[in-house]
Design an enzyme around this catalytic site. Structure first.
Site, short mmCIF file in Angstrom:
data_model
loop_
_atom_site.label_atom_id
_atom_site.label_comp_id
_atom_site.label_asym_id
_atom_site.label_seq_id
_atom_site.Cartn_x
_atom_site.Cartn_y
_atom_site.Cartn_z
N GLU A 288 62.38 -50.14 -40.07
CA GLU A 288 61.84 -49.37 -38.90
C GLU A 288 62.79 -48.18 -38.50
OE1 GLU A 288 59.53 -50.81 -35.36
OE2 GLU A 288 61.84 -50.73 -34.48
N PHE B 127 52.78 -58.66 -45.12
CA PHE B 127 53.51 -59.56 -45.44
C PHE B 127 53.27 -60.98 -44.74
CE2 PHE B 127 57.28 -58.54 -48.29
CZ PHE B 127 56.79 -57.82 -49.31
N VAL C 295 52.54 -59.02 -39.31
CA VAL C 295 51.47 -60.05 -39.61
C VAL C 295 51.68 -60.97 -38.20
CG1 VAL C 295 52.97 -61.97 -40.60
CG2 VAL C 295 50.68 -62.03 -40.87
N ASP C 296 52.80 -60.75 -37.59
CA ASP C 296 52.53 -61.82 -36.08
C ASP C 296 52.21 -60.80 -34.89
OD1 ASP C 296 54.41 -59.42 -36.49
OD2 ASP C 296 55.98 -60.46 -34.99
N HIS D 76 56.21 -46.93 -30.00
CA HIS D 76 56.48 -48.28 -29.72
C HIS D 76 56.14 -48.62 -28.14
CE1 HIS D 76 59.02 -51.63 -28.99
NE2 HIS D 76 59.38 -51.74 -30.22
N THR E 152 66.08 -46.57 -29.64
CA THR E 152 66.97 -47.24 -30.64
C THR E 152 66.85 -46.79 -32.24
OG1 THR E 152 65.27 -48.89 -30.64
CG2 THR E 152 67.09 -49.25 -29.25
N VAL F 262 55.29 -64.07 -45.23
CA VAL F 262 56.56 -64.66 -46.09
C VAL F 262 57.12 -65.80 -45.42
CG1 VAL F 262 58.53 -64.55 -47.53
CG2 VAL F 262 57.05 -62.87 -47.57
N ASP G 13 51.76 -54.62 -26.19
CA ASP G 13 52.89 -56.02 -26.01
C ASP G 13 52.51 -56.38 -24.65
OD1 ASP G 13 55.03 -57.52 -25.32
OD2 ASP G 13 56.53 -56.02 -26.24
C1 4GW Z 1 63.59 -64.22 -37.80
O1 4GW Z 1 64.06 -65.40 -38.12
C2 4GW Z 1 62.75 -63.34 -38.75
S1 4GW Z 1 61.83 -64.03 -39.92
C3 4GW Z 1 62.29 -62.15 -38.41
C4 4GW Z 1 61.38 -61.62 -39.43
C5 4GW Z 1 60.96 -62.72 -40.44
C6 4GW Z 1 60.01 -62.38 -41.23
C7 4GW Z 1 59.36 -61.27 -41.42
C8 4GW Z 1 59.58 -63.56 -42.20
O2 4GW Z 1 60.34 -64.56 -41.97
N1 4GW Z 1 58.43 -63.35 -42.88
C9 4GW Z 1 57.68 -62.15 -42.96
O3 4GW Z 1 56.80 -62.13 -43.62
N2 4GW Z 1 58.29 -61.21 -42.20
C10 4GW Z 1 57.26 -60.07 -42.29
O4 4GW Z 1 58.02 -58.95 -41.85
C11 4GW Z 1 56.12 -60.11 -41.54
O5 4GW Z 1 54.91 -59.48 -41.95
C12 4GW Z 1 56.58 -59.58 -39.96
O6 4GW Z 1 55.66 -59.13 -39.40
C13 4GW Z 1 57.38 -58.55 -40.67
C14 4GW Z 1 58.32 -57.77 -39.47
O7 4GW Z 1 59.00 -58.95 -38.89
P1 4GW Z 1 59.04 -59.23 -37.20
O8 4GW Z 1 57.33 -59.23 -37.03
O9 4GW Z 1 59.63 -60.36 -36.98
O10 4GW Z 1 59.50 -57.87 -36.73
P2 4GW Z 1 59.56 -57.58 -35.09
O11 4GW Z 1 60.21 -58.73 -34.29
O12 4GW Z 1 59.99 -56.22 -35.03
O13 4GW Z 1 58.11 -57.58 -34.78
MN MN Z 2 56.34 -58.17 -35.68
#
Ligand code: 4GW
Ligand code: MN
Length: 343
Positions: free
Chosen positions: A294, A112, A203-204, A224, A236, A114, A317
């Site tokens: 998750e 994703f 995607v990040d 994790h 968690t 987005v 990480d």
């Molecule tokens: C905070 O402002 C946001 S925006 C947290 C997630 C966001 C987001 C996540 C987004 O705006 N658009 C999006 O495509 N995603 C998708 O969800 C993207 O693939 C992302 O890698 C995934 C999970 O979000 P994340 O990577 O921020 O989650 P963590 O911090 O657990 O890696």
């Molecule tokens: Mn992420």
């Protein structure tokens, strides 16, 4: 002389000869006996030596892999889970064998991108071209609200990019959870005819070293990196009993990160349906699990043990203090600038 008497006399004349041959045989056996016995002993010593050597080797191996540990804290260092699923570390497999086994395997990569997360997509795809399932048939399933902004990477033969439109939810939590809903549809309707295995990723992230067919399995999840050395009671997991993602204390094996998992298409269908149902149940109660999709993902994996577990090499990480844990940092979590990514 009756006929039978004559026969007896003929036989008697052979008796000394038979006796001589018999004695010679006995002497021969007696001489050989020692050799045969010695040979047997030598063989026994040989084997017991070998067994002892092997035992020592195994002990060292167990120490290295901590196979005899009862400590849950270091369970991830093992090469096997207690339910005998391999934990994939560099050096635990022979890729040339696996590559041959998967010469006709079709693999999907679901992601994703987005709203502001579109900024991560180009680097994600370019690094995937360099390191993800190189030499295999790959279909990228990219979901975005900005199809026109996607920069297509230069792709190798046998690789396909599918772009799909998806709604941009307002809340980031909903964006993240939306992935499960989309998966329930695609793993049922489109993917069964297109791919054999699906890999789902955040995607990040950026591929930084090879991620190949060694990660394929019926149901695969990644430990994790932040909870690698944590006791299960500190994971968690969702702890509110009212949530469908609830995991009571004492349950659970690893804390899995939903930024990389995969499996056979029908397995991911079952997983996504279960998670999506949990998400809907919680929404009806006006609650949300601590880590959204998750949390539901971890709940599912308590009951449905993964058939393969990926070590943190696959979700690295750079912030973790145990830098030497992973020889290869294959799929790396990007540092995010909160203000840049907040929608
Ligand atoms: C905070 O402002 C946001 S925006 C947290 C997630 C966001 C987001 C996540 C987004 O705006 N658009 C999006 O495509 N995603 C998708 O969800 C993207 O693939 C992302 O890698 C995934 C999970 O979000 P994340 O990577 O921020 O989650 P963590 O911090 O657990 O890696
Ligand atoms: Mn992420």
């Amino acid at each position: 002389m009756p006929e039978n008497w004559r026969n007896m006399l003929r036989f008697k004349s052979f008796i000394p000869g038979i006796l001589v041959v018999g004695i010679l045989c006995m002497v021969g056996l007696w001489v050989q006996k020692e050799n045969v016995f010695k040979y047997k002993i030598e063989k026994m010593i040989d084997w017991s030596k070998k067994v002892a050597e092997k035992a020592k080797e195994l002990e060292q191996c167990e120490k290295k892999l901590l196979l005899n540990t009862v400590e849950k804290k270091s369970m991830g260092l093992n090469a096997l889970t207690p339910w005998l699923a391999p934990i994939v570390w560099d050096g635990t497999y022979d890729l040339s064998i696996l590559d041959k086994q998967h010469s006709n395997t079709r693999i999907g990569l679901f992601v994703f991108a987005v709203k502001k997360y579109i900024r991560f997509l180009q680097q994600f795809l370019e690094s995937a071209e360099r390191y993800f399932m190189v030499g295999h048939k790959v279909t990228y399933y990219v979901f975005t609200d900005k199809v026109d902004e996607v920069v297509k990477p230069k792709m190798a033969d046998g690789r396909i990019l599918q772009l799909h439109n998806v709604v941009a939810d307002q809340r980031w939590q909903d964006v993240s959870m939306r992935r499960m809903e989309v998966l329930t549809v695609f793993t049922k309707e489109h993917m069964p005819n297109e791919i054999d295995y699906l890999v789902c990723a955040d995607v990040d992230m950026v591929f930084n070293d090879s991620v190949g067919v060694e990660i394929l399995g019926d149901l695969v999840a990644t430990i994790h990196p932040g909870f690698f050395f944590s006791e299960p009671q500190h994971f968690t997991y969702e702890r509110k009993p009212i949530s469908a993602a609830y995991i009571p204390d004492g349950e659970g094996d690893f804390y899995y990160m939903a930024a990389l998992y995969g499996g056979k298409v029908d397995e991911i269908y079952r997983l996504s349906v279960a998670c999506q149902n949990g998400i809907i149940e919680d929404k009806k109660k006006n609650i949300e699990a601590l880590w959204q999709d998750e949390s539901h993902f971890n709940r599912y994996l308590v009951d449905n043990k993964p058939t393969k577990v990926l070590s943190p090499e696959y979700l690295w990480d750079t912030n973790v203090p145990y830098k030497d844990l992973a020889k290869k940092k294959r799929f790396v979590i990007l540092k995010k600038n909160k203000t840049e990514i907040r929608n």
